[in-house]
Each structure stands twice: as structure tokens, then as C-alpha cells.
Write an enzyme that holds these catalytic residues in place. Structure first.
Site, short mmCIF file in Angstrom:
data_model
loop_
_atom_site.label_atom_id
_atom_site.label_comp_id
_atom_site.label_asym_id
_atom_site.label_seq_id
_atom_site.Cartn_x
_atom_site.Cartn_y
_atom_site.Cartn_z
N SER A 1 22.91 90.62 -129.15
CA SER A 1 21.38 91.26 -128.72
C SER A 1 21.22 90.05 -127.34
CB SER A 1 20.43 91.33 -129.71
OG SER A 1 19.32 92.13 -129.45
N ASP B 1 22.71 102.88 -129.29
CA ASP B 1 21.72 101.61 -129.30
C ASP B 1 20.59 102.04 -129.11
OD1 ASP B 1 20.82 99.23 -129.49
OD2 ASP B 1 22.70 98.05 -129.39
N HIS C 1 21.67 99.46 -133.72
CA HIS C 1 21.65 98.08 -132.97
C HIS C 1 22.12 97.01 -133.98
CE1 HIS C 1 20.21 95.34 -130.15
NE2 HIS C 1 19.71 94.63 -130.94
#
Length: 411
Positions: free
Chosen positions: A196, A324, A353
Site C-alpha cells: 500500500s 482493489d 486491498h
């Protein structure tokens, strides 16, 4: 990608039959990714033979894996947390800031000094107590790797010693961590995996360093890449839930260190950061000011790792999920990845995610990505660079070496 040199008149007799045989054999021996996966990049052809996972279909866990929000939330709350004993090292950076490095307790005496060293960069507000970090740590350690988790300032109870947290654009701490671990283990090759926002920082680092980058390889997972687009999607529909949850995490860290920020003047908006309902509120009140940006859009625009891909000279594997909700597929810099001979991109049809509830250990174990990541890193560790010929291809060199008439992809 192997291709014949353009020499001779181009007629049927211009290319020796033996050369055509070897070219067709090499091409037929190159495995293809499963149609359920999108795989591309300048180094894709070179790495495909060793990334065996890509030859199998991506099969998400029933019910959980078919909805991106269910999968994201399930992985965050129900994935098993492997037990690991850490030894913490607090590193003071040149700007008087601090980061916390969590080493696996006992590895100093267990592993030789030249063991490959893997630096893990969690996502926004994440740290060594996150399940996805722990699973990757365990898998790499079982292969004989030395692993350290890089907890950014304020994350995982890392100390905050200056009125500044970390940002998506700031690679100074990453640079200092790599320098520190390289000095501590000078015989070890250094690799890194980021998730991320940690992936965004990680990709920016080799992009800035280019040919000088000391990393021997890197892996980016769920990278938002283009923060302007990601921010637009982040504040739509159900994504507001994630936005508020991350803002709450940032507020919690901020409140614990509020005394450091009490006397901050200028453009700082401490009340806004203290009561931030969204990540953008927090960035507007604190982050963009402390890092010298004119606005949050200016901060996001100049912090996007999509602009760094073209300058990456380190072997880089990027793994994204097409659904995502936080790192949208449309943010991926596909063209730059295609043109960079050091990069490979894998996009799964599902995954959410930081989810990827698929693979041999689903639903509660390691995400689908972990075996793929370790295969990539192990291949780099063993010293076979992507341009090396696949050893499974048997080439008869009794008459001549046909590779003299081929151009190979160099990474």
C-alpha cells in the site's frame, strides 16, 4: 525477448535451420501465464519461467473472495496472526526523527552474516503487528532470510521525536534504513517488500536512486501509484469506511504525540488534524505543511510512485488486484512498466486491498501473493539474473552457439 538479428538477404536460406529450431524450442518452452491473470512488463518474459504460481488459475475463496469489500475486511480482521518474537532497534535519522526496526529475536546468532536481508514496509499506520507482514516474514525466514520490519515514525509504537510524521513522498527514512542495515550486515544483499503506501514509498526510492540503488530486488503490493486518482476513489461510496478508519488511526497516533506539535504556527492546522474525519483532512492540516507542499493535491501529485517507474533500475515485481478499492487498477502505470526491462506486473482479477484470500492457505492463512513474492526473491538471491538462459532449455552447441545470433533482454 529473444529475436533473430536482421542479417543477410532475409530469404529462406538466410537463417540456418538449426537456429530456427533453437528459436522455436526456446519460444515453445517459455511458459504462459494463466488467462485469469494479467501479466506484463519489460522483464515479464524473463521471469515467467520461475514464477510457477502464474501458470495456475487464480481461484478466490468462495463467497469471501468474490466481493472486494468483504475480502478486504475479512483479511484485516480474521486472517491468523503468526506469533513472532521481535527485538526492537530504534534508529535516529539525520533530521532527528526516529523509526523502529523490529528484528526477529535470535536471528543474529542463528543466521550467517551473509544471509539475504529483507526489509518489510507496511502500509499507512501499519507495522510489525499486521497479519500480512507477519506471514511474509515467516515465509522468508523459513527460507533462511534475515527479516526486519521498518516501522515508520509513530507506527507500531515507534517513537516520534520531531513534529513530523512520514509521508508518501519522503524516502529519506527508507534511504537511512537501507544504509543502516547495509552497514550492519555488509556481506548481505538487501531486498525490500512494501504494501500500500509503503509500496508507494518503496517504488519511489529505487526510482530516485536509479543505477545507484543498493537494493538487489523489490516487490510492491497494492500500490496506489497515482495518489490523485486514488484519493478521488477513496472518498466514494463504501470506500468512505476505509477513509474514516485510516483517519482514526492517524488521529490516534497524533494525539499520543500532541505535545510536540502544540507550538506549530504558520500554515499548520492542528485542530483539523486532531479532528480529521478523512485522510485528506489530516494531510491538509499536518502532512502537506510539514513536508513543504502548497496543498494536498500538490502533495499527492508530487508523491505518486507512478512517476518513478521509468527510472527504476532494480528488479521490481508489482502485484495488484483489479478490484482493489483503495489502489484502483486505473492508477497502474502499465505503459511505463511495459517499457522498463526491470519490471514485472501481475494483476489478479480479485483480491481486494491487502486481501488475496486465495491459494493453498486460504482462508485464514497467508495471502495468495506470498509464494509468488518469495519465488521472485529466491530467484534473485540465487544469482540468476533475468537475462540468464532458462536451464530447462537444452541447447546443442556442438556446431555453433545460436545465441550469438540473438539479442537477449537485459535486466
Amino acid at each position: 525477448m529473444l529475436r533473430p538479428c536482421c542479417c543477410g538477404s532475409g530469404g529462406p536460406s538466410a537463417t540456418p535451420p538449426t537456429l530456427l529450431h533453437h528459436v522455436s524450442t526456446a519460444m515453445s518452452a517459455t511458459p504462459r501465464p494463466h488467462p485469469s491473470l494479467e501479466v506484463l512488463g519489460g522483464a515479464a518474459e524473463a521471469f515467467l519461467p520461475v514464477l510457477k504460481t502464474l501458470q495456475q488459475p487464480y481461484k478466490p475463496y468462495p463467497f469471501i473472495g468474490w466481493n472486494r469489500h468483504v475480502e478486504t475486511i475479512f483479511a484485516a480482521f480474521f486472517r491468523k496472526l503468526p506469533e513472532v518474537r521481535f527485538k526492537r532497534e530504534c534508529l535516529r535519522t539525520p533530521d532527528d526523527g526516529s523509526v523502529a526496526l523490529d528484528w526477529v529475536s535470535g536471528d543474529d546468532g542463528r543466521l550467517p552474516p551473509d544471509s539475504p536481508l529483507l526489509v518489510l514496509l507496511p502500509g499507512l499506520t501499519g507495522g510489525s503487528d499486521d497479519t500480512y507482514v507477519r506471514h511474509m516474514l515467516i515465509r522468508a525466514r523459513n527460507k533462511g532470510w534475515r527479516v526486519v520490519v521498518f516501522n515508520s515514525s509513530g507506527c507500531a509504537d515507534s517513537p516520534v521525536t520531531t513534529p513530523q510524521f512520514y509521508s508518501a513522498s519522503f524516502t529519506g527514512d527508507m534511504r537511512e534504513v537501507v544504509r543502516h542495515v547495509s552497514t550492519r550486515y555488509p556481506k548481505a544483499n538487501i531486498y525490500a517488500v512494501g504494501w500500500s503506501l509503503g509500496a508507494n514509498i518503496l517504488v519511489r526510492y529505487p526510482g530516485e536512486e536509479s543505477h545507484r540503488c543498493p537494493l538487489s530486488g523489490a516487490v510492491s503490493l497494492c500500490n496506489p501509484f497515482n495518489l490523485i486518482i486514488a484519493d478521488e476513489d477513496f472518498r466514494k461510496g463504501f470506500n468512505n469506511i476505509y477513509d474514516k478508519a485510516l483517519a482514526k488511526g492517524l488521529r490516534s497516533i497524533f494525539k499520543r504525540h500532541l505535545l510536540l506539535f502544540e507550538d506549530m504556527g504558520g500554515e499548520y492546522n492542528i485542530p483539523l488534524a486532531l479532528n480529521a474525519k478523512t485522510v485528506k483532512d489530516f494531510d491538509e492540516g499536518l502532512t502537506r505543511v510539514s513536508f513543504g507542499f502548497k496543498s494536498t493535491d500538490d502533495y499527492y501529485s508530487h508523491s505518486s510512485s507512478s512517476d518513478s517507474i521509468r527510472n527504476v533500475c532494480t528488479p521490481l515485481l508489482c502485484i495488484q488486484a483489479a478490484n482493489d478499492p483503495i489502489a484502483p487498477s486505473r492508477c497502474i502505470p502499465r505503459d511505463d512498466i511495459k517499457e522498463n526491462p526491470n519490471c514485472v506486473l501481475v494483476v489478479t482479477p480479485q483480491g481486494g486491498h491487502l486481501g488475496w484470500v486465495a491459494g493453498a492457505e486460504m482462508p485464514l492463512g497467508a495471502p495468495w501473493t506470498d509464494p509468488l513474492v518469495v519465488d521472485f526473491l529466491e530467484h534473485l538471491r540465487k544469482g540468476r539474473q533475468p537475462e540468464d538462459p532458462d536451464p530447462s532449455i537444452n541447447i546443442d552447441e556442438s556446431e555453433h552457439n545460436p545465441l550469438e545470433n540473438l539479442e537477449s533482454l537485459e535486466v
